[in-house]
Design an enzyme around this catalytic site. Structure first.
Site, PDB file in Angstrom:
ATOM      1  N   LYS A  11       0.820  -1.219   0.000  1.00 36.25           N
ATOM      2  CA  LYS A  11       0.000   0.000   0.000  1.00 36.25           C
ATOM      3  C   LYS A  11       0.862   1.282   0.000  1.00 36.25           C
ATOM      4  CE  LYS A  11      -3.964  -2.219   2.318  1.00 36.25           C
ATOM      5  NZ  LYS A  11      -4.915  -2.123   3.460  1.00 36.25           N
ATOM      6  N   TYR A  51     -12.467  -2.260  -3.409  1.00 34.99           N
ATOM      7  CA  TYR A  51     -12.953  -2.278  -2.027  1.00 34.99           C
ATOM      8  C   TYR A  51     -14.476  -2.154  -1.932  1.00 34.99           C
ATOM      9  CZ  TYR A  51      -8.351  -2.334   0.251  1.00 34.99           C
ATOM     10  OH  TYR A  51      -7.114  -2.712   0.731  1.00 34.99           O
ATOM     11  N   ASN A 114      -1.969   0.467   6.691  1.00 34.66           N
ATOM     12  CA  ASN A 114      -1.409  -0.756   7.268  1.00 34.66           C
ATOM     13  C   ASN A 114      -0.577  -1.591   6.290  1.00 34.66           C
ATOM     14  OD1 ASN A 114      -3.491  -1.758   5.782  1.00 34.66           O
ATOM     15  ND2 ASN A 114      -4.624  -2.656   7.494  1.00 34.66           N
ATOM     16  N   HIS A 117      -2.212  -5.414   1.679  1.00 30.42           N
ATOM     17  CA  HIS A 117      -3.496  -6.107   1.534  1.00 30.42           C
ATOM     18  C   HIS A 117      -3.194  -7.548   1.160  1.00 30.42           C
ATOM     19  CE1 HIS A 117      -7.351  -7.486  -0.056  1.00 30.42           C
ATOM     20  NE2 HIS A 117      -6.658  -7.958  -1.065  1.00 30.42           N
ATOM     21  N   GLU A 128      -9.619 -10.923  -7.448  1.00 33.57           N
ATOM     22  CA  GLU A 128      -8.707  -9.779  -7.289  1.00 33.57           C
ATOM     23  C   GLU A 128      -7.529  -9.865  -8.269  1.00 33.57           C
ATOM     24  OE1 GLU A 128      -9.796  -9.276  -2.536  1.00 33.57           O
ATOM     25  OE2 GLU A 128      -7.754  -9.801  -3.103  1.00 33.57           O
TER      26      GLU A 128
HETATM   27  P1  RTP Z   1      -7.028  -5.896   3.564  1.00 26.94           P
HETATM   28  O1  RTP Z   1      -8.395  -6.217   3.004  1.00 26.94           O
HETATM   29  O2  RTP Z   1      -6.509  -4.541   3.113  1.00 26.94           O
HETATM   30  O3  RTP Z   1      -6.052  -7.001   3.356  1.00 26.94           O
HETATM   31  O4  RTP Z   1      -7.135  -5.767   5.150  1.00 26.94           O
HETATM   32  P2  RTP Z   1      -7.972  -6.655   6.176  1.00 26.94           P
HETATM   33  O5  RTP Z   1      -8.644  -7.783   5.462  1.00 26.94           O
HETATM   34  O6  RTP Z   1      -7.051  -6.972   7.297  1.00 26.94           O
HETATM   35  O7  RTP Z   1      -9.033  -5.599   6.675  1.00 26.94           O
HETATM   36  P3  RTP Z   1     -10.496  -5.274   6.115  1.00 26.94           P
HETATM   37  O8  RTP Z   1     -11.455  -5.402   7.244  1.00 26.94           O
HETATM   38  O9  RTP Z   1     -10.763  -6.033   4.852  1.00 26.94           O
HETATM   39  O10 RTP Z   1     -10.360  -3.716   5.793  1.00 26.94           O
HETATM   40  C1  RTP Z   1      -9.799  -3.291   4.578  1.00 26.94           C
HETATM   41  C2  RTP Z   1      -8.873  -2.140   4.820  1.00 26.94           C
HETATM   42  O11 RTP Z   1      -9.631  -0.990   5.216  1.00 26.94           O
HETATM   43  C3  RTP Z   1      -8.849  -0.197   6.081  1.00 26.94           C
HETATM   44  N1  RTP Z   1      -9.554  -0.039   7.351  1.00 26.94           N
HETATM   45  N2  RTP Z   1      -9.617   1.098   7.984  1.00 26.94           N
HETATM   46  N3  RTP Z   1     -10.189   3.134   9.868  1.00 26.94           N
HETATM   47  C4  RTP Z   1     -10.604   1.888  10.105  1.00 26.94           C
HETATM   48  O12 RTP Z   1     -11.211   1.580  11.103  1.00 26.94           O
HETATM   49  C5  RTP Z   1     -10.317   0.881   9.104  1.00 26.94           C
HETATM   50  N4  RTP Z   1     -10.693  -0.402   9.151  1.00 26.94           N
HETATM   51  C6  RTP Z   1     -10.210  -0.967   8.046  1.00 26.94           C
HETATM   52  C7  RTP Z   1      -7.518  -0.899   6.289  1.00 26.94           C
HETATM   53  O13 RTP Z   1      -6.584  -0.379   5.336  1.00 26.94           O
HETATM   54  C8  RTP Z   1      -7.876  -2.328   5.962  1.00 26.94           C
HETATM   55  O14 RTP Z   1      -6.732  -3.051   5.595  1.00 26.94           O
HETATM   56 MG    MG Z   2      -9.863  -7.539   3.711  1.00 26.83          MG
END
Ligand code: RTP
Ligand code: MG
Length: 141
Positions: A11, A51, A114, A117, A128
């Site tokens: 990212k 997303y 973070n 992804h 994807e």
């Molecule tokens: P990713 O999809 O990016 O691999 O991350 P993940 O599964 O660990 O997390 P996900 O719940 O799918 O959320 C996607 C991305 O959204 C951003 N996020 N921001 N501000 C917040 O509370 C928040 N929560 C999620 C993060 O960049 C997350 O990786």
């Molecule tokens: Mg995710």
């Protein structure tokens, strides 16, 4: 064990801090092979599409703005149990909760910024990967 492919994005927070190689070192040390990789600037429509599952979440606008704010590196990773293995070495979404040695513990700035992804299932990985790569760009050793 099954050989799988997963989709990865390094990212903007990580590309801006020149951490592409550092992230790739963790990926390769875990036994995953980077079988496709390119540095791109994501467009707003591409980020919104990628997303879309989060479009009702309060952080959606912030998330897509972040993803288009600087170049990203999109990748296909291949190896045994690649989907779960990559999720494991990425660490928890919130770096404060990520395990020692994980990419997010080592490098992430915050829950939003973070660093990486990774796909959450083999089915989503296929969708994807197809959004960013054609099959002839994916080259296992
Ligand atoms: P990713 O999809 O990016 O691999 O991350 P993940 O599964 O660990 O997390 P996900 O719940 O799918 O959320 C996607 C991305 O959204 C951003 N996020 N921001 N501000 C917040 O509370 C928040 N929560 C999620 C993060 O960049 C997350 O990786
Ligand atoms: Mg995710």
């Amino acid at each position: 064990m099954a050989i799988e492919r997963t989709f990865s994005i390094i990212k903007p927070d990580a590309t801006k801090r020149n951490l592409t190689g550092a992230v790739n070192a963790v990926i390769e040390a875990a036994g995953l092979q980077i079988v496709a990789q390119k540095r791109i600037r994501m467009s707003l429509p591409e980020a919104r599409k990628f997303y879309a599952v989060h479009k009702e979440r309060p952080f959606f606008g912030e998330l897509v703005d972040f993803m288009v704010s600087a170049p990203v590196v999109v990748q296909v990773l291949e190896g045994e149990n690649a989907v779960a293995k990559y999720r494991e070495i990425m660490g928890a979404t919130n770096p404060a909760q990520a395990a020692e040695g994980t990419i997010r513990k080592l490098y992430a700035v915050s829950v939003g910024e973070n660093s990486v992804h990774g796909s959450d299932s083999v089915e989503n990985a296929k969708i994807e990967i197809a959004q960013f790569f054609s099959e002839n760009e994916i080259l296992p050793a």
